[in-house]
Write a protein that holds these residues in place. Sequence first.
Motif, PDB file in Angstrom:
ATOM      1  N   VAL A 177      33.399  76.273  46.663  1.00 28.72           N
ATOM      2  CA  VAL A 177      34.737  76.823  46.408  1.00 28.72           C
ATOM      3  C   VAL A 177      35.454  75.999  45.353  1.00 28.72           C
ATOM      4  CG1 VAL A 177      36.975  77.356  47.407  1.00 28.72           C
ATOM      5  CG2 VAL A 177      34.887  77.772  48.731  1.00 28.72           C
ATOM      6  N   ASN A 178      35.502  74.704  45.572  1.00 31.39           N
ATOM      7  CA  ASN A 178      36.178  73.789  44.645  1.00 31.39           C
ATOM      8  C   ASN A 178      35.128  73.163  43.722  1.00 31.39           C
ATOM      9  OD1 ASN A 178      38.871  73.967  45.966  1.00 31.39           O
ATOM     10  ND2 ASN A 178      37.747  73.048  47.650  1.00 31.39           N
ATOM     11  N   ASN A 179      34.614  73.982  42.832  1.00 26.92           N
ATOM     12  CA  ASN A 179      33.539  73.521  41.971  1.00 26.92           C
ATOM     13  C   ASN A 179      34.071  72.688  40.809  1.00 26.92           C
ATOM     14  OD1 ASN A 179      31.426  74.247  39.516  1.00 26.92           O
ATOM     15  ND2 ASN A 179      30.448  74.016  41.522  1.00 26.92           N
ATOM     16  N   ILE A 180      35.064  73.207  40.123  1.00 29.92           N
ATOM     17  CA  ILE A 180      35.747  72.487  39.052  1.00 29.92           C
ATOM     18  C   ILE A 180      37.235  72.690  39.257  1.00 29.92           C
ATOM     19  CG2 ILE A 180      35.533  74.442  37.453  1.00 29.92           C
ATOM     20  CD1 ILE A 180      35.164  72.277  35.224  1.00 29.92           C
ATOM     21  N   MET A 181      38.039  71.627  39.064  1.00 26.94           N
ATOM     22  CA  MET A 181      39.438  71.675  39.482  1.00 26.94           C
ATOM     23  C   MET A 181      40.373  71.064  38.447  1.00 26.94           C
ATOM     24  SD  MET A 181      39.168  70.630  43.519  1.00 26.94           S
ATOM     25  CE  MET A 181      40.831  71.259  43.868  1.00 26.94           C
ATOM     26  N   ALA A 182      41.630  71.495  38.516  1.00 27.10           N
ATOM     27  CA  ALA A 182      42.715  70.885  37.763  1.00 27.10           C
ATOM     28  C   ALA A 182      43.750  70.400  38.773  1.00 27.10           C
ATOM     29  CB  ALA A 182      43.343  71.886  36.803  1.00 27.10           C
ATOM     30  N   SER A 231      43.577  76.931  31.668  1.00 26.29           N
ATOM     31  CA  SER A 231      44.892  77.228  32.247  1.00 26.29           C
ATOM     32  C   SER A 231      44.817  77.734  33.678  1.00 26.29           C
ATOM     33  CB  SER A 231      45.638  78.256  31.390  1.00 26.29           C
ATOM     34  OG  SER A 231      45.002  79.533  31.461  1.00 26.29           O
ATOM     35  N   ASN A 232      43.647  78.301  34.068  1.00 29.69           N
ATOM     36  CA  ASN A 232      43.577  78.913  35.394  1.00 29.69           C
ATOM     37  C   ASN A 232      42.237  78.740  36.111  1.00 29.69           C
ATOM     38  OD1 ASN A 232      41.877  80.736  34.045  1.00 29.69           O
ATOM     39  ND2 ASN A 232      43.514  82.257  33.784  1.00 29.69           N
ATOM     40  N   GLY A 233      41.244  78.138  35.446  1.00 29.49           N
ATOM     41  CA  GLY A 233      39.948  77.903  36.085  1.00 29.49           C
ATOM     42  C   GLY A 233      39.003  79.073  36.070  1.00 29.49           C
ATOM     43  N   LYS A 234      39.366  80.174  35.400  1.00 27.09           N
ATOM     44  CA  LYS A 234      38.500  81.348  35.356  1.00 27.09           C
ATOM     45  C   LYS A 234      37.235  81.033  34.565  1.00 27.09           C
ATOM     46  CE  LYS A 234      38.242  86.117  33.691  1.00 27.09           C
ATOM     47  NZ  LYS A 234      38.968  87.203  32.952  1.00 27.09           N
TER      48      LYS A 234
END
Length: 369
Positions: A177-182, A231-234
């Motif tokens: 779920v939290n593969n890459i994060m900001a 900007s959004n992780g898409k």
Amino acid sequence: MSKYLILTLSTLILISTANAQVTHWRGPECNGIYPDKNLLKEWPADGPQMLWHFDELGKGFSSPVFANDRIYLTGAIDDQGFIYVLTLDGKLAAKYPYGKEFIESWPGARSSVTVAGDLLYMETGNGILFCMNAKDGSIKWKKDFLSDFDGKNITWGYTETVVIDKDVVYCTPGGQVNNIMALNRLTGETIWSGTGKQALSAYCTPLLIQLPARKLLVTMTATDIIGVDASNGKLLWSYPQTNQWAVHANTPVYADGGILCFSGYGQGGPKLKLSPDGSSVTLDWFAKTFDSRMGGAVYVDGYVYGSGDTSGKEWQCLDWKTGEQKYASTEVKLGAVIYADGILYGYSRKGNFSWPKPHRQNSKSPEKC
């Protein structure tokens, strides 16, 4: 392996980030190119004069970081990790403990410190990201990739140096779920979380690319190269990239609308052409022998330079447009490369230092200084 720091006249090329508000992995533009001028064009036979050395860094694999008129390094003593703060003349100014470090295969500190003003950001091999006060080492916040998110550690431990842009810190827990994060760099709160390709992290420090349409975050995870809207992780696109150990430790190289991603153990890598808005990629070429394991590469004047690994144990120069190999040299074996003041600096895994000038048109080999 105990780690120590030697500062010579040549390594002053790293001080270009000394007064920067935010430090970046591999220099001001994250590309291994440094703006320093008036560097030595000829070295004595036994190398430049050693100015000082510091021998008490414990075990580790990080690079020195210059900021706030200080040098920041990481090291581990037994299982305890420390940030060492040195003056520019090599004196220990402070030593901040940050918690347990990786003690399994190749024990020691991994990531380099990222400095943003008076805050330090450190990711441990165990997957804990710390935000610390640069003045006293106190911990402002921390996040555990394994317990706070759904991350899973990898064979040789988390290794990326986190990327900071303004008040955002980007990291790769590698979870489903939290593969890459900001995260908000001041509070640690999640800004966004992306699933990427749901693959484990792969020792890669991401590259942030500013395009007219968007900021693009590009990194390599265990199975793929991925491009994410910063900007959004898409997830905008992905391209398969694997090798036998799922190790992709080189930060991508970007120039002229193209991205080169390459891995060791005989994998090599593709140069991908970005669409103008960064939403897709197509393959330009693939270089099998350009398979540096962890030494990075630099792009200079239409050519890319780096070393091979298993399929080509040599330094190489490739034409950026075509992927054609312009020369290969075995003078210095496998290692890391940076560029400054018209010179390539190659540092081998065995501790040898070479400084050839880059390829010039109609030349079949580098001209050594």
